[in-house]
Design a protein around this motif. Structure first.
Motif, short mmCIF file in Angstrom:
data_model
loop_
_atom_site.label_atom_id
_atom_site.label_comp_id
_atom_site.label_asym_id
_atom_site.label_seq_id
_atom_site.Cartn_x
_atom_site.Cartn_y
_atom_site.Cartn_z
N GLU A 170 27.94 42.93 40.99
CA GLU A 170 28.20 41.70 40.24
C GLU A 170 29.67 41.30 40.38
OE1 GLU A 170 29.20 39.00 37.03
OE2 GLU A 170 29.98 41.04 37.22
N HIS A 178 24.87 35.70 42.92
CA HIS A 178 25.68 36.15 41.78
C HIS A 178 24.89 35.99 40.47
CE1 HIS A 178 28.89 36.77 38.95
NE2 HIS A 178 28.68 35.56 38.44
N PHE A 231 24.15 38.97 38.01
CA PHE A 231 24.69 38.83 36.66
C PHE A 231 23.61 39.15 35.62
CE2 PHE A 231 25.34 36.06 32.94
CZ PHE A 231 26.58 36.50 32.51
N SER A 281 31.74 40.95 32.49
CA SER A 281 30.92 40.23 33.48
C SER A 281 31.41 38.80 33.72
CB SER A 281 29.47 40.21 33.03
OG SER A 281 29.31 39.44 31.86
#
Length: 180
Positions: free
Chosen positions: A100, A131, A135, A163
């Motif tokens: 990530e 992504h 995520f 994140s």
């Protein structure tokens, strides 16, 4: 450091191609199920209540076991470090954190400049999609890790915050390494 893909899928290095594909499909199905439950407020609430009940029942059983062992004077060994019981979950969370983080950096450092300076918006679409998937997977596994490892609430919240900050997932990976 190279990640152990066998451990990630929960298979042995001697696994056949079919076993590898089946393990990957099972992991994918688990992730879909987890996402469906955790993304739905009602299902998540019911799931959290169920986990809480199971934890209370487990604590009652452990208390009964401890009381019996005191009466019988038999030594009772209780695993205090549960993180060692779930190394594959930690490995998956750490792997997803790094993936990530890399995808986020690629999105910000490569795809976005290509979009704005080279008028190549497809890069943002492709990298952004990858992504986004990573995520969501990272957050699902991180939250699941809170209950299965169990990770401290502070570490879980830092992981969620990390994140959305460039380079922060790599810091979380280091922090999670301490639990392995």
């Amino acid at each position: 450091m190279q990640k152990n893909y066998y451990e990630l899928l929960g298979i042995s290095p001697q696994a056949s191609r079919e076993d590898i594909i089946n393990a990957a499909k099972q992991e994918n199905q688990k992730l879909k199920t987890a996402l469906a439950v955790l993304a739905n407020v009602e299902k998540r609430t019911a799931y959290d209540k169920k986990l809480q009940q199971q934890a209370q029942e487990k604590a009652q059983v452990e208390n009964q076991s401890e009381n019996q062992s005191e009466v019988q004077s038999e030594p009772q060994t209780i695993a205090k470090d549960t993180a060692h019981q779930h190394p594959s979950m930690l490995t998956k969370i750490r792997f997803l954190a790094v993936c990530e983080g890399i995808s986020f950096l690629l999105l910000l450092g490569v795809a976005m400049p290509l979009k704005y300076f080279a008028d190549f918006s497809m890069a943002v679409f492709v990298v952004g999609s990858i992504h986004g998937i990573l995520f969501v997977l990272y957050l699902v596994y991180l939250i699941a890790g809170k209950f299965t490892v169990p990770l401290p609430i502070g570490t879980t919240l830092l992981g969620i915050l990390a994140s959305v900050i460039p380079f922060a997932p790599f810091v979380i990976d280091r922090k999670l390494k301490n639990y392995a």
